[in-house]
Design an enzyme around this catalytic site. Structure first.
Site, PDB file in Angstrom:
ATOM      1  N   ASP A 128      71.800  70.072  61.011  1.00 38.59           N
ATOM      2  CA  ASP A 128      72.675  70.972  60.270  1.00 38.59           C
ATOM      3  C   ASP A 128      71.921  72.075  59.522  1.00 38.59           C
ATOM      4  O   ASP A 128      71.025  71.792  58.724  1.00 38.59           O
ATOM      5  CB  ASP A 128      73.476  70.188  59.231  1.00 38.59           C
ATOM      6  CG  ASP A 128      74.221  69.007  59.804  1.00 38.59           C
ATOM      7  OD1 ASP A 128      73.814  68.504  60.852  1.00 38.59           O
ATOM      8  OD2 ASP A 128      75.210  68.575  59.179  1.00 38.59           O
ATOM      9  N   GLN A 185      68.408  70.243  57.902  1.00 37.29           N
ATOM     10  CA  GLN A 185      68.119  68.819  57.883  1.00 37.29           C
ATOM     11  C   GLN A 185      66.979  68.515  58.854  1.00 37.29           C
ATOM     12  O   GLN A 185      66.995  68.952  60.003  1.00 37.29           O
ATOM     13  CB  GLN A 185      69.369  68.020  58.240  1.00 37.29           C
ATOM     14  CG  GLN A 185      70.438  68.123  57.166  1.00 37.29           C
ATOM     15  CD  GLN A 185      71.626  67.244  57.441  1.00 37.29           C
ATOM     16  OE1 GLN A 185      71.576  66.338  58.263  1.00 37.29           O
ATOM     17  NE2 GLN A 185      72.722  67.507  56.745  1.00 37.29           N
ATOM     18  N   TRP A 234      66.819  60.367  64.000  1.00 40.25           N
ATOM     19  CA  TRP A 234      67.580  60.464  62.766  1.00 40.25           C
ATOM     20  C   TRP A 234      67.022  59.516  61.711  1.00 40.25           C
ATOM     21  O   TRP A 234      66.686  58.363  61.992  1.00 40.25           O
ATOM     22  CB  TRP A 234      69.056  60.139  63.043  1.00 40.25           C
ATOM     23  CG  TRP A 234      69.944  60.458  61.892  1.00 40.25           C
ATOM     24  CD1 TRP A 234      70.527  61.656  61.607  1.00 40.25           C
ATOM     25  CD2 TRP A 234      70.352  59.563  60.855  1.00 40.25           C
ATOM     26  NE1 TRP A 234      71.277  61.569  60.472  1.00 40.25           N
ATOM     27  CE2 TRP A 234      71.178  60.289  59.985  1.00 40.25           C
ATOM     28  CE3 TRP A 234      70.091  58.215  60.580  1.00 40.25           C
ATOM     29  CZ2 TRP A 234      71.766  59.727  58.863  1.00 40.25           C
ATOM     30  CZ3 TRP A 234      70.664  57.654  59.451  1.00 40.25           C
ATOM     31  CH2 TRP A 234      71.489  58.397  58.616  1.00 40.25           C
ATOM     32  N   TRP A 246      71.768  65.292  52.507  1.00 43.61           N
ATOM     33  CA  TRP A 246      72.616  65.729  53.599  1.00 43.61           C
ATOM     34  C   TRP A 246      73.108  67.162  53.394  1.00 43.61           C
ATOM     35  O   TRP A 246      72.636  67.885  52.531  1.00 43.61           O
ATOM     36  CB  TRP A 246      73.776  64.748  53.768  1.00 43.61           C
ATOM     37  CG  TRP A 246      73.357  63.423  54.359  1.00 43.61           C
ATOM     38  CD1 TRP A 246      72.075  62.973  54.557  1.00 43.61           C
ATOM     39  CD2 TRP A 246      74.215  62.381  54.819  1.00 43.61           C
ATOM     40  NE1 TRP A 246      72.084  61.725  55.123  1.00 43.61           N
ATOM     41  CE2 TRP A 246      73.382  61.332  55.295  1.00 43.61           C
ATOM     42  CE3 TRP A 246      75.592  62.214  54.881  1.00 43.61           C
ATOM     43  CZ2 TRP A 246      73.904  60.151  55.827  1.00 43.61           C
ATOM     44  CZ3 TRP A 246      76.107  61.039  55.412  1.00 43.61           C
ATOM     45  CH2 TRP A 246      75.276  60.018  55.880  1.00 43.61           C
ATOM     46  N   THR A 247      74.118  67.527  54.144  1.00 42.63           N
ATOM     47  CA  THR A 247      74.561  68.922  54.213  1.00 42.63           C
ATOM     48  C   THR A 247      75.007  69.475  52.866  1.00 42.63           C
ATOM     49  O   THR A 247      75.660  68.791  52.078  1.00 42.63           O
ATOM     50  CB  THR A 247      75.710  69.043  55.233  1.00 42.63           C
ATOM     51  OG1 THR A 247      75.197  68.737  56.525  1.00 42.63           O
ATOM     52  CG2 THR A 247      76.299  70.438  55.252  1.00 42.63           C
ATOM     53  N   ASP A 271      83.883  64.955  63.623  1.00 39.46           N
ATOM     54  CA  ASP A 271      82.937  63.863  63.842  1.00 39.46           C
ATOM     55  C   ASP A 271      83.262  63.094  65.117  1.00 39.46           C
ATOM     56  O   ASP A 271      82.363  62.546  65.765  1.00 39.46           O
ATOM     57  CB  ASP A 271      82.964  62.924  62.631  1.00 39.46           C
ATOM     58  CG  ASP A 271      81.822  61.941  62.619  1.00 39.46           C
ATOM     59  OD1 ASP A 271      80.758  62.256  63.164  1.00 39.46           O
ATOM     60  OD2 ASP A 271      81.991  60.842  62.055  1.00 39.46           O
TER      61      ASP A 271
END
Length: 526
Positions: A9, A25, A33, A68-69, A221
């Protein structure tokens, strides 16, 4: 040409004191990940980038499982606030506040996390893992408060929650939802911004009122695609209403019909434009199976504006700065393509190109067509090998000399039982690679072609990535392909017309493209 190392992202893009900033990210340990950290890069021109030290790392209880975002908001006094989602030690999604340690630093090297974090936790009725990705803030109608929206879901209904704040530290949740669409599932990376209906310039996120539409975008998602819709925002009621309910968020238009996700826009006050960033995911199963494409890159940034001709979509186009990478040009004018034609085009650097092409169909062909492929759809079409009366026609990029490999980017025109013609814009990856473990699919969708317009496309070719724009950016497709033979100087470009009936006249301009300069910032030389 494409930017930054393996990442997902794009986060918090902004312009500050002469530098464009992109956070993203990133896992500093490996291309899988985990250990989600904010990478940080800066550029003077959005093309050549310098990497800086990490902006934020997961080092507090509220973000120990990942930074995170997030999104940046520039306040009227020049202050910058950054809101981001933290994944807590007990795997709960919370919203956190950070700000630059030294606003006078053009590079914004150091960031401070607010001591009172988290500033928001999931409200009652919202799952601990369904509350993420705060947007850039916009001003309330009275101008005395700021609003943000956060994506979530209730059962299978995707929703956008709205909060108000004065200081970005304490918040009040507004009643209800700004918008909700049943059946769309979790909304990630929600974006919300205005576009002018009459001007080509972008708008600050707080602009509202007459002559303005609002874009609401959600990354779903469930299917990992970015959907948007145009509509009207009522700031008094805090409700957004789509112009066309049949094209609502998650069930209608997409930013991109290929491998493109978790996008984020920002208002570039430097050049009065809105710029869109997106994450180009992997399709090589060696990497993609690890976590849906973690080893990925950022797209070429795009400008976004309202399509004043159709009134029903936005236009996306590569930022003008990308043209700085152009060098030698070759042109092919009025190339006649009869049914079944393939014409090779000579170019020096066929793996790194900027291609602009237009096509005209003999008008007589339309007159004689009764009905043609009324149920056509790019993903189920069988690709460019499937012939019809009025298509396909376009370009083949990253092809080898025998066309055992190649990626056709093409138009396909259909005529329905109602007598109306529709145009489809497709990217065919079915023969893009001889490698066995890569995705081989056909992407695409319909594209509006207005009376008097030629069929036009632009493709940025960069070895394994092809970003294609139809009709000035009404429909966009990003392809991730892995040729084994059509590599570097062995690659070829072709014009083709695989229609059974229609003849096409094509004109093409192709520029050799240089590479973006991407390296570490020489901090020790400052």
């Amino acid at each position: 040409m494409n930017l930054v190392p393996p990442s997902t992202d794009p986060n918090g893009p902004l312009f500050h004191k002469g530098w464009y900033h992109l956070f993203y990210q990133y896992n500093p340990d490996s291309a899988v990940w985990g250990n989600i950290t904010w990478g940080h890069a800066v550029s003077k021109d959005l093309i050549h980038w310098l990497h800086l030290p990490f902006a934020m790392v997961p080092d507090h209880w509220y973000d120990i499982n990942g930074v995170w975002t997030g999104s940046a908001t520039i306040l009227p006094d020049g202050q910058i606030v950054m809101l981001y989602t933290g994944d807590t030690y007990d795997v709960k999604q919370v919203q956190c506040l950070a700000y630059p340690a030294n606003l006078s630093d053009p590079l914004l090297l150091d960031w401070v996390k607010y001591s009172g974090n988290p500033v928001l936790v999931p409200p009652p009725g919202i799952g601990a893992k369904d509350f993420r990705d705060p947007t850039t803030a916009w001003l309330s109608p009275d101008g005395d408060k700021w609003r943000i929206t956060i994506g979530s879901k209730v059962n299978t209904t995707g929703i956008s929650l709205v909060y108000e704040t004065v200081d970005f530290k304490t918040y009040d949740m507004l009643d209800g939802y700004m918008h909700a669409v049943p059946g769309t599932g979790m909304w990630e990376c929600v974006d919300f911004y205005p576009v002018s209906m009459s001007e080509i310039n972008g708008l600050d996120t707080s602009v509202s009122g007459s002559g303005v539409k609002h874009v609401l975008k959600a990354s779903l998602d469930d299917d990992k695609n970015d959907y948007y819709a145009l509509g009207v925002y009522d700031p008094i009621e805090d409700k957004w209403i789509p112009d066309d309910p049949k094209l609502d968020v998650g069930i209608g238009l997409r930013y991109d019909y290929g491998k493109y996700y978790a996008s984020k826009t920002f208002y570039d006050q430097n050049k009065q434009r809105r710029i869109l960033w997106g994450w180009i995911r992997e399709t090589d199963s060696e990497y993609a199976d690890i976590w849906k494409g973690w080893a990925s890159v950022q797209s070429i940034p795009r400008t976004v504006m309202f399509d004043q001709k159709t009134g029903s979509n936005i236009l996306q186009w590569p930022v003008s700065e990308v043209e700085e990478l152009r060098s030698e040009i070759v042109e092919f004018d009025n190339v006649k393509l009869g049914p079944g034609s393939i014409v090779p085009l000579k170019v020096d650097t066929p793996s790194q190109l900027d291609i602009v092409a237009s096509f005209e169909i003999d008008e007589d062909a339309f007159e004689g067509t009764v009905e043609a492929d009324a149920g056509y759809s790019c993903p189920t079409s069988g690709g460019a090998a499937n012939r019809g009366e009025l298509g396909p026609f376009g370009v083949i990029v990253l092809g080898d000399k025998t066309l055992s490999e190649g990626t056709p980017i093409y138009f396909y025109v259909t005529k329905g039982t109602n007598g109306k013609f529709e145009t489809h814009f497709c990217a065919d990856e079915l023969r893009s690679s001889l490698a066995p473990d890569v995705d081989k699919v056909v992407y695409g969708s319909k594209v509006p072609v207005l009376h008097g317009e030629k069929y036009s496309l632009r493709s940025l070719v960069d070895h394994s990535i092809v970003e294609s724009f139809a009709q000035g950016g009404r429909t966009v497709i990003t392809s991730r392909v892995y040729p084994t033979r059509a590599v570097d100087g062995a690659a070829r470009v072709y014009l083709f017309n695989n229609a059974t009936k229609v003849s096409v006249t094509a004109s093409v301009k192709m520029w050799n493209m240089g590479s973006a300069d991407i390296r570490t910032f020489p901090l020790n030389e400052q």
